[in-house]
Motif scaffolding. Structure first.
Motif, PDB file in Angstrom:
ATOM      1  N   ALA A 299      20.009   0.450 114.377  1.00 14.94           N
ATOM      2  CA  ALA A 299      19.702   1.628 115.194  1.00 14.94           C
ATOM      3  C   ALA A 299      19.890   1.335 116.676  1.00 14.94           C
ATOM      4  O   ALA A 299      20.429   2.166 117.418  1.00 14.94           O
ATOM      5  CB  ALA A 299      18.277   2.095 114.923  1.00 14.94           C
ATOM      6  N   MET A 300      19.476   0.153 117.111  1.00 20.43           N
ATOM      7  CA  MET A 300      19.612  -0.192 118.525  1.00 20.43           C
ATOM      8  C   MET A 300      21.073  -0.353 118.915  1.00 20.43           C
ATOM      9  O   MET A 300      21.470  -0.029 120.035  1.00 20.43           O
ATOM     10  CB  MET A 300      18.821  -1.463 118.836  1.00 20.43           C
ATOM     11  N   GLY A 301      21.902  -0.806 118.000  1.00 18.98           N
ATOM     12  CA  GLY A 301      23.335  -0.866 118.265  1.00 18.98           C
ATOM     13  C   GLY A 301      23.927   0.518 118.431  1.00 18.98           C
ATOM     14  O   GLY A 301      24.760   0.760 119.309  1.00 18.98           O
ATOM     15  N   VAL A 302      23.479   1.444 117.589  1.00 20.17           N
ATOM     16  CA  VAL A 302      23.933   2.830 117.701  1.00 20.17           C
ATOM     17  C   VAL A 302      23.453   3.430 119.023  1.00 20.17           C
ATOM     18  O   VAL A 302      24.211   4.092 119.743  1.00 20.17           O
ATOM     19  CB  VAL A 302      23.399   3.665 116.522  1.00 20.17           C
ATOM     20  N   GLY A 303      22.172   3.192 119.345  1.00 17.44           N
ATOM     21  CA  GLY A 303      21.617   3.723 120.588  1.00 17.44           C
ATOM     22  C   GLY A 303      22.362   3.232 121.806  1.00 17.44           C
ATOM     23  O   GLY A 303      22.597   3.982 122.755  1.00 17.44           O
ATOM     24  N   ARG A 304      22.770   1.973 121.768  1.00 15.58           N
ATOM     25  CA  ARG A 304      23.508   1.402 122.895  1.00 15.58           C
ATOM     26  C   ARG A 304      24.849   2.114 123.083  1.00 15.58           C
ATOM     27  O   ARG A 304      25.238   2.458 124.205  1.00 15.58           O
ATOM     28  CB  ARG A 304      23.711  -0.097 122.649  1.00 15.58           C
ATOM     29  N   LYS A 305      25.555   2.360 121.990  1.00 14.76           N
ATOM     30  CA  LYS A 305      26.859   3.044 122.076  1.00 14.76           C
ATOM     31  C   LYS A 305      26.712   4.479 122.563  1.00 14.76           C
ATOM     32  O   LYS A 305      27.500   4.957 123.385  1.00 14.76           O
ATOM     33  CB  LYS A 305      27.544   3.023 120.714  1.00 14.76           C
ATOM     34  N   PHE A 361      17.996  -2.701 127.158  1.00 16.73           N
ATOM     35  CA  PHE A 361      17.031  -2.627 126.070  1.00 16.73           C
ATOM     36  C   PHE A 361      16.598  -1.175 125.833  1.00 16.73           C
ATOM     37  O   PHE A 361      16.604  -0.688 124.699  1.00 16.73           O
ATOM     38  CB  PHE A 361      15.811  -3.489 126.384  1.00 16.73           C
ATOM     39  N   PHE A 362      16.231  -0.493 126.899  1.00 24.04           N
ATOM     40  CA  PHE A 362      15.828   0.904 126.748  1.00 24.04           C
ATOM     41  C   PHE A 362      16.987   1.778 126.297  1.00 24.04           C
ATOM     42  O   PHE A 362      16.812   2.702 125.497  1.00 24.04           O
ATOM     43  CB  PHE A 362      15.231   1.429 128.054  1.00 24.04           C
ATOM     44  N   ALA A 363      18.186   1.486 126.797  1.00 28.15           N
ATOM     45  CA  ALA A 363      19.358   2.254 126.374  1.00 28.15           C
ATOM     46  C   ALA A 363      19.578   2.113 124.877  1.00 28.15           C
ATOM     47  O   ALA A 363      19.998   3.066 124.208  1.00 28.15           O
ATOM     48  CB  ALA A 363      20.599   1.789 127.145  1.00 28.15           C
ATOM     49  N   SER A 364      19.280   0.949 124.327  1.00 32.24           N
ATOM     50  CA  SER A 364      19.448   0.741 122.887  1.00 32.24           C
ATOM     51  C   SER A 364      18.434   1.529 122.073  1.00 32.24           C
ATOM     52  O   SER A 364      18.628   1.736 120.875  1.00 32.24           O
ATOM     53  CB  SER A 364      19.345  -0.752 122.547  1.00 32.24           C
ATOM     54  N   LEU A 365      17.364   1.987 122.739  1.00 33.12           N
ATOM     55  CA  LEU A 365      16.361   2.818 122.074  1.00 33.12           C
ATOM     56  C   LEU A 365      16.542   4.295 122.408  1.00 33.12           C
ATOM     57  O   LEU A 365      15.627   5.095 122.268  1.00 33.12           O
ATOM     58  CB  LEU A 365      14.953   2.358 122.476  1.00 33.12           C
ATOM     59  N   ASP A 366      17.748   4.638 122.889  1.00 28.97           N
ATOM     60  CA  ASP A 366      18.074   6.035 123.207  1.00 28.97           C
ATOM     61  C   ASP A 366      17.314   6.535 124.431  1.00 28.97           C
ATOM     62  O   ASP A 366      16.997   7.718 124.543  1.00 28.97           O
ATOM     63  CB  ASP A 366      17.789   6.926 121.997  1.00 28.97           C
ATOM     64  N   ILE A 367      17.020   5.618 125.356  1.00 34.92           N
ATOM     65  CA  ILE A 367      16.321   5.976 126.603  1.00 34.92           C
ATOM     66  C   ILE A 367      17.126   5.411 127.766  1.00 34.92           C
ATOM     67  O   ILE A 367      17.192   4.189 127.950  1.00 34.92           O
ATOM     68  CB  ILE A 367      14.897   5.387 126.640  1.00 34.92           C
ATOM     69  N   ILE A 368      17.751   6.273 128.537  1.00 31.09           N
ATOM     70  CA  ILE A 368      18.504   5.830 129.702  1.00 31.09           C
ATOM     71  C   ILE A 368      17.583   5.849 130.911  1.00 31.09           C
ATOM     72  O   ILE A 368      17.006   6.888 131.243  1.00 31.09           O
ATOM     73  CB  ILE A 368      19.729   6.725 129.965  1.00 31.09           C
ATOM     74  N   LEU A 369      17.408   4.685 131.551  1.00 32.00           N
ATOM     75  CA  LEU A 369      16.642   4.615 132.788  1.00 32.00           C
ATOM     76  C   LEU A 369      17.602   4.838 133.952  1.00 32.00           C
ATOM     77  O   LEU A 369      18.498   4.031 134.182  1.00 32.00           O
ATOM     78  CB  LEU A 369      15.959   3.257 132.939  1.00 32.00           C
TER      79      LEU A 369
END
Length: 591
Positions: A299-305, A361-369
């Motif tokens: 999931a974190m790999g998908v979130g990163r992409k 790390f946050f981007a991988s959780l679907d959260i862009i800072l």
């Protein structure tokens, strides 16, 4: 027709939004709303009360206390009465409070409680112009003619006509001073940044409409110091412009709980907030095993992409889109609410550098800072990553409508409607900072080919080794802090043969390394020291040899505001730290 100040926008919101909720306060386990109509009435009554006490246009009113409705209402009431609010950090000492009150020539001061009252008493003789101290609602009122409770103070306004308030509003211009922001400065007494009504209104409008498309359906939790321009912008000026709701946090200790309860659509935090959240969440993720660990990794790999696409203004489609929907259902929709970010669509970080690893790390959780860069003198933002145009590791492109360029010596310069009027009572400092209409930031930066700015460091903080190498410590310190075992780091090396570091432990991570260790002795435990050494070596492998940290010392306690090692906005006071730990520093260079 009054000028388009943010306080005028409040009154318009009251007309348009009426009984809709403007702000919320936690009482007895529930969030109690206050309507826009009531909010405006409270500000008007405060203005009338100040006027009844002789408050005149141009007068200053100071405020010290945690984020509460009274803080904002008093500030806006002073503004509506033609005056200038000036916030004071709750962590400021009695001497610092008296300096600001006296420097601002404030006759009125709003305080939160008896703890702040004690500071007033201690320095009373140093504030000769102070005529009235108002305590926030619910606070015990001292038996002193100087002090007055919130309700009694508001009642003073009953004798002032509403028309008199309207006249004060009509008298405001966009060129008038709208706020004094006392910088928390790393050296010397704070300087008073004069921001005009035009500065505040323009910056709020850009943030609301051009950067984030904010509206009445949005919400935010107010918890960072309101003395800081960033929190003022999100809690006051942008909220009044867009009409979104503010939830006032109960306390700093309950911010995490309040975020989970409210699930706001906007969250602004300084790097320490995001680093702490990152440490907690990543620690829990490391505990996952078997199928659960594999699911998180996928999931974190998908979130990163997906985050990479969204930074460019694109959305996932096809196979990636299908994976993203599945990852959202199985992982993101469960993890994000645990951080209070279940509904968040705008998360931003500012006030200090943040590690790219934390951003990723946050981007991988679907959260862009969305990282922002700026200073009080620029009314907050100079550059800002935003939805559709963001690049992790940079502080974004210039604010729409502002000009940013790099001087010959690498300094970041800003010109635009958000540049301040100058420093109150300090023409010399103003002349040094404002040159031909350009704000000289004191920061070193560079643009990439696509117009995204990266900050290298502070001009005055650049370390020059004995070998003549220039080192910017900020970015290296951010890399060190990204290591789980390290909570804080200070790079040493000016005039030295090599770089060294003072390190503060992350207590939870250190306790994981030594479960049987005593909390007060972890900084001396050989197993902890070995883990710190490994962490520093990992960072050394990512930087040039000249930037490698050769030696380090682990400190027995964290840096604090009370010790003078941090500013109220939690920036390092390097000179003080160098003095406090001179023995540890010298021990690293004895050979």
């Amino acid at each position: 027709m009054p000028a388009d100040t943010t306080v005028a926008r409040l009154l318009r919101q009251a007309e348009v939004r009426g009984e809709d909720a403007a702000y919320f306060v936690q009482r007895e386990g529930r969030w109690e709303p206050t309507s826009w109509e009531r909010y405006a009435a409270q500000v008007r009554q405060t203005a009338r009360a100040l006027m009844a006490e002789g408050f005149e246009p141009g007068h200053a009113a100071c405020i010290i206390g945690f984020n509460r409705p009274e803080w904002v209402i008093f500030a806006l009431g002073a503004t509506l009465a033609g005056g200038v609010p000036a916030g004071v950090y709750t962590t400021n000492s009695a001497e610092e409070l008296s300096y600001i009150v006296d420097h601002a020539e404030a006759r009125f001061l709003l305080i939160e409680d008896l703890e702040q009252w004690a500071k007033v008493v201690a320095e009373r003789d140093s504030m000769p112009k102070l005529e009235r101290v108002v305590l926030m609602e619910g606070a015990e009122v001292p038996d002193d003619p100087l002090a007055m409770g919130w309700k009694d103070f508001l009642a003073l306004g009953d004798g002032v006509a509403e028309e008199a308030v309207d006249q004060r509003l009509e008298g405001l211009t966009l060129d008038d001073v709208g706020s004094l922001i006392y910088t928390s400065g790393t050296t010397g007494p704070p300087k008073a940044v004069m921001l005009s009504h035009g500065n505040l209104a323009w910056t709020a409008s850009v943030a609301v409409s051009e950067l984030f498309g904010l509206g009445p359906e949005d919400s935010a939790v107010s918890y960072l110091p309101l003395s800081h321009i960033a929190e003022q912008m999100f809690t006051i000026h942008a909220a009044l412009t867009a009409g979104y709701s503010i939830y006032f946090a109960e306390s700093m200790e309950k911010v995490a709980e309040n975020l989970r309860d409210v699930q706001p659509t906007m969250v602004f935090g300084v790097p320490r907030v995001w680093e702490r959240m990152h440490a907690v969440v990543s620690g829990k993720l490391r505990q996952a095993t078997g199928a659960k660990a594999k699911l998180m990794k996928w999931a974190m790999g998908v979130g990163r992409k997906v985050s990479e696409l969204r930074c460019r203004g694109e959305e996932p489609t096809g196979w990636l889109g299908l994976q993203y929907r599945l990852a959202t259902k199985l992982v993101f929709s469960k993890v994000k609410p645990l951080m209070g970010l279940g509904r968040a669509r705008v998360c931003s970080s500012g006030a200090a550098p943040i590690s790219r690893d934390v951003l990723e790390f946050f981007a991988s959780l679907d959260i862009i800072l969305y990282e922002v860069y700026g200073q009080s003198e620029g009314c907050g933002p100079t550059t800002f990553n935003c939805p559709g145009r963001a690049r992790l590791g940079t502080v974004g492109p210039p604010l729409p409508g502002a000009e940013v360029r790099i001087a010959d010596d690498g300094e970041v310069l800003l010109r635009g409607p958000n540049v301040f009027l100058g420093y109150f009572k300090d023409p010399e400092a103003t002349a040094e900072t404002l040159v031909d209409g350009w704000l000289c930031s004191g920061d070193l930066g560079a643009f990439d080919d696509d117009g995204f700015l990266s900050i290298v460091g502070r001009k005055k903080e650049i370390l020059i080794t004995s070998g003549g190498k220039n080192i910017a410590p900020n970015n290296l310190e951010a890399l060190l802090k990204d290591q789980p075992i390290i909570a804080e780091a200070v790079i040493i090396g000016d005039g030295r043969k090599f770089l060294s570091a003072l390190v503060v432990l992350d207590q939870e991570a250190a306790q994981e390394v030594v479960p049987d260790g005593e909390a007060g002795a972890l900084h001396e435990d050989s197993r902890v020291l070995e883990e710190v050494e490994r962490a520093i070596e990992r960072v050394n492998q990512r930087v040039a040899r000249v930037e490698s940290v050769r030696k380090f010392r682990v400190l027995p306690q964290p840096f604090t505001v009370d010790a003078g090692e941090l500013t109220p906005s939690l920036k390092l006071k390097r000179r003080v730290i160098y003095e406090h730990y001179s023995a540890e520093i010298e021990s690293m260079y004895e050979d």
